[in-house]
Scaffold this active site. Structure first.
Site, PDB file in Angstrom:
ATOM      1  N   ASN A   8      64.879  73.084 -69.434  1.00 13.19           N
ATOM      2  CA  ASN A   8      64.527  74.080 -68.411  1.00 13.19           C
ATOM      3  C   ASN A   8      64.934  73.529 -67.044  1.00 13.19           C
ATOM      4  OD1 ASN A   8      63.355  75.909 -66.686  1.00 13.19           O
ATOM      5  ND2 ASN A   8      61.240  75.274 -67.097  1.00 13.19           N
ATOM      6  N   LYS A  10      64.866  74.991 -64.193  1.00 13.50           N
ATOM      7  CA  LYS A  10      64.123  75.568 -63.055  1.00 13.50           C
ATOM      8  C   LYS A  10      65.120  75.999 -61.976  1.00 13.50           C
ATOM      9  CE  LYS A  10      60.456  72.537 -64.400  1.00 13.50           C
ATOM     10  NZ  LYS A  10      59.130  72.030 -64.116  1.00 13.50           N
ATOM     11  N   GLU A 167      52.372  73.277 -72.978  1.00 14.45           N
ATOM     12  CA  GLU A 167      52.729  72.489 -71.802  1.00 14.45           C
ATOM     13  C   GLU A 167      51.484  72.257 -70.945  1.00 14.45           C
ATOM     14  OE1 GLU A 167      57.120  72.687 -70.743  1.00 14.45           O
ATOM     15  OE2 GLU A 167      56.162  74.345 -69.731  1.00 14.45           O
ATOM     16  N   GLY A 173      56.170  67.662 -64.744  1.00 15.43           N
ATOM     17  CA  GLY A 173      56.771  67.113 -63.530  1.00 15.43           C
ATOM     18  C   GLY A 173      55.971  65.983 -62.902  1.00 15.43           C
TER      19      GLY A 173
END
Ligand code: PEP
Length: 242
Positions: A8, A10, A167, A173
């Site tokens: 991903n 982002k 998640e 992150g």
């Protein structure tokens, strides 16, 4: 069950940067082909502007995921991208309910159910994300939160053709990965409650060092990878280390 890794990106990488990624990925991927399992699925979810590039890349087996889609079919919805448009670009998967969309863009139950309906109408596989916050984790509310988030969409979600991504928000992150045991417990919980054959993956600070332990768990069928998927060498290492 067949494992799957989805990167991903982002809101990262321009079209030029995507082209550069594909070139480098192709080199590392070819060098590591012998180490990558034949039955591994993998995909990248770039931003909308790079979808066509990923979708037409010559990389064998690389699938395409979108990071979002409109809950509406077509018409006067300025700025939206429809499921039909994604299907037209040969997109395979679409991420729905990522915690960043829930938190920053205030997407809630009804938006998510409509997005799932749109995805399924146009044969896109929903990657439905669920996860608890740090305070919910610390208050032992993980189970309640996860079951609640899936219950909100279960009347429309075709579990057999969907992926559920666990998640934990506190692991996204942050560099903090849920231990393989915590991730396994929650993935198992999802299968026990909604169906043993559902593909359930884990996301949250996954990298080439922790991927193998996570995927050795019985109920973890893959990973959603954020930061580590931006670097072509690291992304190939993740695929090769499984
Ligand atoms: C994500 O955003 O889906 C994610 C898992 O990010 P990261 O790997 O950077 O924690």
């Amino acid at each position: 069950m067949k494992k799957i890794i989805i990167g991903n990106w982002k809101m990262n990488k321009t079209v030029h940067e995507t082209r550069d990624f594909i070139q480098k990925f192709d080199i590392f991927y070819s060098k590591n082909l012998g180490k990558i399992k034949d039955n591994l699925d993998f995909a990248i979810a770039p931003s909308f502007t790079s979808l066509a590039l990923i979708s037409t890349s010559k990389i064998d087996k690389l699938k395409v995921a979108a990071q979002n889609l409109s809950q509406f079919d077509s018409g006067a919805f300025t700025g939206e991208i429809s499921a039909k448009m994604l299907q037209d670009l040969a997109v395979n998967y679409v991420i729905i309910g990522h915690s960043e969309r829930r938190e920053i863009f205030k997407e809630i139950g009804e938006d998510l159910t409509n997005k799932i309906l749109q995805a399924q109408k146009y044969n896109l596989i929903p990657v439905f994300c669920v996860g608890e916050s740090l305070s919910e984790f610390e208050a032992n509310e993980t189970e309640k939160v996860i079951i609640g988030q899936i219950n909100e969409v279960k009347s429309v979600l075709n579990f057999e053709k969907a992926i559920i991504a666990y998640e934990p928000i506190w692991a996204i992150g942050t560099g903090k990965t849920a231990t393989a045991q915590i991730a396994e417990q929650v993935c198992k919980l999802i299968k026990n409650n909604f169906g043993k054959n559902i593909r359930v993956i884990y996301g949250g600070s996954v990298n080439s060092k922790n991927i193998n332990e996570l995927l050795l768990q019985k109920n973890i069928d893959g990973a959603l990878v954020g930061k580590a998927s931006l670097d072509p060498e690291e992304f190939v290492k993740i695929l090769a280390n499984i």
